[in-house]
Design a protein around this motif. Sequence first.
Motif, PDB file in Angstrom:
ATOM      1  N   VAL A 153      46.406  54.693  56.036  1.00 41.85           N
ATOM      2  CA  VAL A 153      46.900  53.631  55.143  1.00 41.85           C
ATOM      3  C   VAL A 153      48.375  53.859  54.828  1.00 41.85           C
ATOM      4  CG1 VAL A 153      46.602  52.496  52.914  1.00 41.85           C
ATOM      5  CG2 VAL A 153      44.605  53.393  54.142  1.00 41.85           C
ATOM      6  N   GLY A 154      49.170  52.796  54.965  1.00 46.98           N
ATOM      7  CA  GLY A 154      50.596  52.896  54.665  1.00 46.98           C
ATOM      8  C   GLY A 154      50.895  52.397  53.263  1.00 46.98           C
ATOM      9  N   ASP A 155      51.584  53.199  52.454  1.00 49.65           N
ATOM     10  CA  ASP A 155      51.906  52.794  51.086  1.00 49.65           C
ATOM     11  C   ASP A 155      53.051  51.790  51.033  1.00 49.65           C
ATOM     12  OD1 ASP A 155      49.976  54.450  49.869  1.00 49.65           O
ATOM     13  OD2 ASP A 155      51.290  56.193  50.131  1.00 49.65           O
ATOM     14  N   GLN A 162      51.681  45.051  58.074  1.00 52.48           N
ATOM     15  CA  GLN A 162      51.773  44.157  56.919  1.00 52.48           C
ATOM     16  C   GLN A 162      50.450  44.093  56.159  1.00 52.48           C
ATOM     17  OE1 GLN A 162      54.356  42.974  55.669  1.00 52.48           O
ATOM     18  NE2 GLN A 162      55.924  42.670  57.243  1.00 52.48           N
ATOM     19  N   ARG A 163      49.351  44.291  56.865  1.00 57.52           N
ATOM     20  CA  ARG A 163      48.031  44.275  56.229  1.00 57.52           C
ATOM     21  C   ARG A 163      47.733  45.571  55.486  1.00 57.52           C
ATOM     22  NH1 ARG A 163      44.417  39.719  56.258  1.00 57.52           N
ATOM     23  NH2 ARG A 163      45.274  38.257  57.776  1.00 57.52           N
ATOM     24  N   GLY A 164      48.533  46.614  55.739  1.00 51.60           N
ATOM     25  CA  GLY A 164      48.335  47.844  54.983  1.00 51.60           C
ATOM     26  C   GLY A 164      48.114  49.087  55.810  1.00 51.60           C
ATOM     27  N   LEU A 165      48.120  48.975  57.160  1.00 53.64           N
ATOM     28  CA  LEU A 165      47.938  50.166  57.997  1.00 53.64           C
ATOM     29  C   LEU A 165      49.240  50.948  58.099  1.00 53.64           C
ATOM     30  CD1 LEU A 165      45.772  48.932  61.038  1.00 53.64           C
ATOM     31  CD2 LEU A 165      45.003  50.110  58.975  1.00 53.64           C
ATOM     32  N   SER A 166      49.115  52.244  58.356  1.00 53.10           N
ATOM     33  CA  SER A 166      50.293  53.048  58.677  1.00 53.10           C
ATOM     34  C   SER A 166      50.718  52.726  60.104  1.00 53.10           C
ATOM     35  CB  SER A 166      49.963  54.535  58.564  1.00 53.10           C
ATOM     36  OG  SER A 166      49.010  54.906  59.561  1.00 53.10           O
ATOM     37  N   ALA A 167      51.906  53.164  60.495  1.00 54.42           N
ATOM     38  CA  ALA A 167      52.391  52.904  61.856  1.00 54.42           C
ATOM     39  C   ALA A 167      51.438  53.492  62.889  1.00 54.42           C
ATOM     40  CB  ALA A 167      53.798  53.489  62.029  1.00 54.42           C
ATOM     41  N   GLU A 168      50.966  54.735  62.658  1.00 51.93           N
ATOM     42  CA  GLU A 168      50.054  55.378  63.605  1.00 51.93           C
ATOM     43  C   GLU A 168      48.742  54.612  63.733  1.00 51.93           C
ATOM     44  OE1 GLU A 168      51.688  56.773  61.178  1.00 51.93           O
ATOM     45  OE2 GLU A 168      52.140  58.891  61.509  1.00 51.93           O
ATOM     46  N   ALA A 169      48.185  54.203  62.586  1.00 49.47           N
ATOM     47  CA  ALA A 169      46.909  53.485  62.618  1.00 49.47           C
ATOM     48  C   ALA A 169      47.063  52.130  63.303  1.00 49.47           C
ATOM     49  CB  ALA A 169      46.371  53.305  61.202  1.00 49.47           C
ATOM     50  N   ALA A 170      48.221  51.484  63.138  1.00 48.30           N
ATOM     51  CA  ALA A 170      48.469  50.200  63.804  1.00 48.30           C
ATOM     52  C   ALA A 170      48.497  50.374  65.313  1.00 48.30           C
ATOM     53  CB  ALA A 170      49.785  49.607  63.307  1.00 48.30           C
ATOM     54  N   VAL A 171      49.127  51.450  65.774  1.00 50.02           N
ATOM     55  CA  VAL A 171      49.164  51.730  67.218  1.00 50.02           C
ATOM     56  C   VAL A 171      47.746  51.975  67.733  1.00 50.02           C
ATOM     57  CG1 VAL A 171      49.981  53.321  68.999  1.00 50.02           C
ATOM     58  CG2 VAL A 171      51.499  52.656  67.127  1.00 50.02           C
ATOM     59  N   GLU A 172      46.977  52.771  66.995  1.00 45.01           N
ATOM     60  CA  GLU A 172      45.618  53.078  67.427  1.00 45.01           C
ATOM     61  C   GLU A 172      44.728  51.845  67.414  1.00 45.01           C
ATOM     62  OE1 GLU A 172      43.371  56.278  65.910  1.00 45.01           O
ATOM     63  OE2 GLU A 172      44.366  57.707  67.228  1.00 45.01           O
ATOM     64  N   LYS A 173      44.932  50.946  66.462  1.00 46.94           N
ATOM     65  CA  LYS A 173      44.120  49.723  66.411  1.00 46.94           C
ATOM     66  C   LYS A 173      44.353  48.900  67.670  1.00 46.94           C
ATOM     67  CE  LYS A 173      43.227  45.572  63.667  1.00 46.94           C
ATOM     68  NZ  LYS A 173      43.715  44.584  64.648  1.00 46.94           N
ATOM     69  N   GLU A 174      45.615  48.740  68.072  1.00 54.22           N
ATOM     70  CA  GLU A 174      45.909  47.981  69.287  1.00 54.22           C
ATOM     71  C   GLU A 174      45.427  48.725  70.535  1.00 54.22           C
ATOM     72  OE1 GLU A 174      46.828  44.813  69.409  1.00 54.22           O
ATOM     73  OE2 GLU A 174      46.474  45.095  67.276  1.00 54.22           O
ATOM     74  N   GLN A 175      45.511  50.051  70.505  1.00 53.05           N
ATOM     75  CA  GLN A 175      45.032  50.839  71.632  1.00 53.05           C
ATOM     76  C   GLN A 175      43.518  50.686  71.785  1.00 53.05           C
ATOM     77  OE1 GLN A 175      45.716  55.043  71.290  1.00 53.05           O
ATOM     78  NE2 GLN A 175      45.480  55.430  73.483  1.00 53.05           N
ATOM     79  N   SER A 176      42.798  50.697  70.670  1.00 53.46           N
ATOM     80  CA  SER A 176      41.346  50.521  70.713  1.00 53.46           C
ATOM     81  C   SER A 176      40.980  49.154  71.273  1.00 53.46           C
ATOM     82  CB  SER A 176      40.744  50.689  69.313  1.00 53.46           C
ATOM     83  OG  SER A 176      40.914  52.005  68.843  1.00 53.46           O
ATOM     84  N   ALA A 177      41.728  48.121  70.857  1.00 45.94           N
ATOM     85  CA  ALA A 177      41.477  46.776  71.366  1.00 45.94           C
ATOM     86  C   ALA A 177      41.732  46.717  72.872  1.00 45.94           C
ATOM     87  CB  ALA A 177      42.362  45.769  70.635  1.00 45.94           C
ATOM     88  N   ALA A 178      42.800  47.406  73.330  1.00 48.97           N
ATOM     89  CA  ALA A 178      43.106  47.433  74.766  1.00 48.97           C
ATOM     90  C   ALA A 178      42.003  48.142  75.542  1.00 48.97           C
ATOM     91  CB  ALA A 178      44.451  48.120  75.010  1.00 48.97           C
TER      92      ALA A 178
END
Length: 748
Positions: A211-213, A273-289
């Motif tokens: 989570v990104g603050d 923008q939804r609240g994820l950290s940069a790392e979690a955002a990368v992993e979310k897109e990686q999981s989708a891929a």
Amino acid sequence: MHDRKDNDSRKLLRRLKEILAAAGDGQDRLDQITHHIADSMGTEVCSIYLFRDAETLELCATEGLRPEAVHQTRLRLGEGLVGRVARSGRHVNTADAPSEPGFRYMAETGEEVFPSFLGVPIQRVGERLGVLVVQCNDSRQFSEDEVYGLEVVAMVLAEMTELGAFQSSNSDSMPQAHRFPLMIHGSTAQEGAAEGQVWLHEPRVVVTNPVGDDPEKELERLHQGVNKLRERVDSMVSAPDLAGDSDHAAVLETYRMFAHSRSWLKRMEEDIQRGLSAEAAVEKEQSAARSRLEMAADPYLRDRLHDLDDLSNRLLRILTGQGVDTGAELPARPILVARNIGPAELLEYGRRLKGVVLEEGSVGSHAAIVARALAIPLVIHASRITTEALNGDPILVDGDQGLVHLRPEDSVATAFRDKIAMQAEAQNRYASLRNLPATGICGTTVQLYMNAGLMADLPSLEGSGAEGVGLFRTELQFLIRNHVPRRGELAELYRHVTDRAMGKPVMFRTLDIGSDKVLPYMKPQDEPNPAMGWRAIRVGLDKRGVLRMQLQALIRASAGRPLHVMFPFIADMSEYEDAYRILMQELSREQRLGHEMPSDIRVGAMLETPSIAFAPRKFFEMCDFVSIGGNDLKQFFFAADRENERVRRRYDTLNTAFLSLLGQIVERCEEARVPLSFCGEDAGRPIEAVTLAALGIRRLSMRPASIGPVKHLIRRVSISELRKVIDEARDSGLTNLRRPVTEWLARQ
């Protein structure tokens, strides 16, 4: 409106972050999370289903369903709407769940009063962890914003699961990860057994701050990381090694296109923008891929998604600072564990490794060839091994059975050590046979040669008692570089190989690429059936510059000494004639240039397709020797892909029809007075080896470790008597001769 949704999402994620940081039991965390998600989304129900094992989902927490169903309700993968989400890796959004295909009513949960259903997968970089569900008691289709928001929440839950936030000592809780023994069924790519400790080739990046603050700060970190990634990719593309290498450049241009993709970056920005950290955002897109990769039927698309997956890993390492070099020391007995690995990287580890376990790979891949050269067991298709294993975990690799025991129980480890000790004792016994001929009690002698592909193999030539190198795989020197090797480099290598052979013959097979051996700088052909496609001599005759350069290097390396050249995958006599003509032209050219010629030159062909067994007699008379490539010949004879576990084990070398084909080849070579050898896995299996000898094949080429067992059996039996047994069994109408052969051997 969109900003309000983003704010709501960030508030919820911050609450989840607080729950993660607070002390408490795993079940307490799950219960709090379902309560807060239901409250935030305005739904009557929120439920979390997690995998109890690879095929079973369990209801682990709920807000709104009956509490007594928790840890009691279970579904199989693919069962019901929850199982459908888990299997597909994609959300299900419906206002009328009972009308959906595959709906399953679970009476114990009381969910019949909640027709609206939204389920999203909880997944992390290809690893399925569970399903997050919200439900309502009115017929409601959830909006795209709500679906997207729940997917962001699911990403945080995936990271929390990875960090062990939901594990506890409660007997009903989920089993603690990375603690219990696990046996994984894979496929054998190189035989042998080894015990050691896990060494992850690429340790997993651990996202400790999902989570990104501060979204602005996280966006800045993402942009800095992407810019650094783009600089590195751009420098790779413009490397001087790629000058004039259009195939490799084209592959990296695709790589660069992904790195500069605006849509890829935009999706990650939206996640932040939804609240994820940069790392979690990368992993979310990686999981989708990864999910798209698993569903893609097009091999070209799968390769491109692999590129995106690799880019994501690079970006994660930039953002977290968790590089491949973590500072950890290689354990005393390292077993390398990876999704896949290239030959150059595997060779860097060298003989320090005791074994290799891969999630992907193939029995004929360059990684398998290197493992054979290093004489270490290799198991491929070991599903989820990189997810389950941690650096330092005890591990047993059974390359004979294609099994991996991770964190084994004491009884399993003891039995395994007994097996290794017995194998070592047997090898010590075989050492006494090293300088003795492989002569049966009937007086028939079989020459035993070894296969090689690296300089590191050559010490085995003397130690194993091999009479020469029946197959030297020249493609390894092409596979371990990111550019075409130069003629001088190859000539030096081949000269060293000939020197180390100490006068024993070395059969140099020209470049055998294609199928599952694709050069890193060569554009993949994306053929539907690469094993029967553009490979081996077909590539050589189409790219004659490479073939000519390799032949020139072989001629220069053999100055004043004998040279044996073998052309692979000859399927028609005209291919051999063309390749032979090119070799003669290069010999004439080298002589005109004043280079010293080989003292003798022998030219042969690999017989790997049934077609060439029926070639005109002239073909056999043109050859100085013929080598049966048993692996490919059996594959094409039975129409059974040797990469396909469902079919490859159904067909036996001692099948009567296949032995009849081999018998015909023996007769044709005897008529033409051309020496015949057999090269392949079966040559190194004692029962198959003596059967091949009984058919009349007098030269067998195998991995060095197999020479002792094969020689041991040959010296204890009468080859001529075994031939009679084979003929009688074949005349009796048996379709498979394994039983009469093994029964006769047992009596001996």
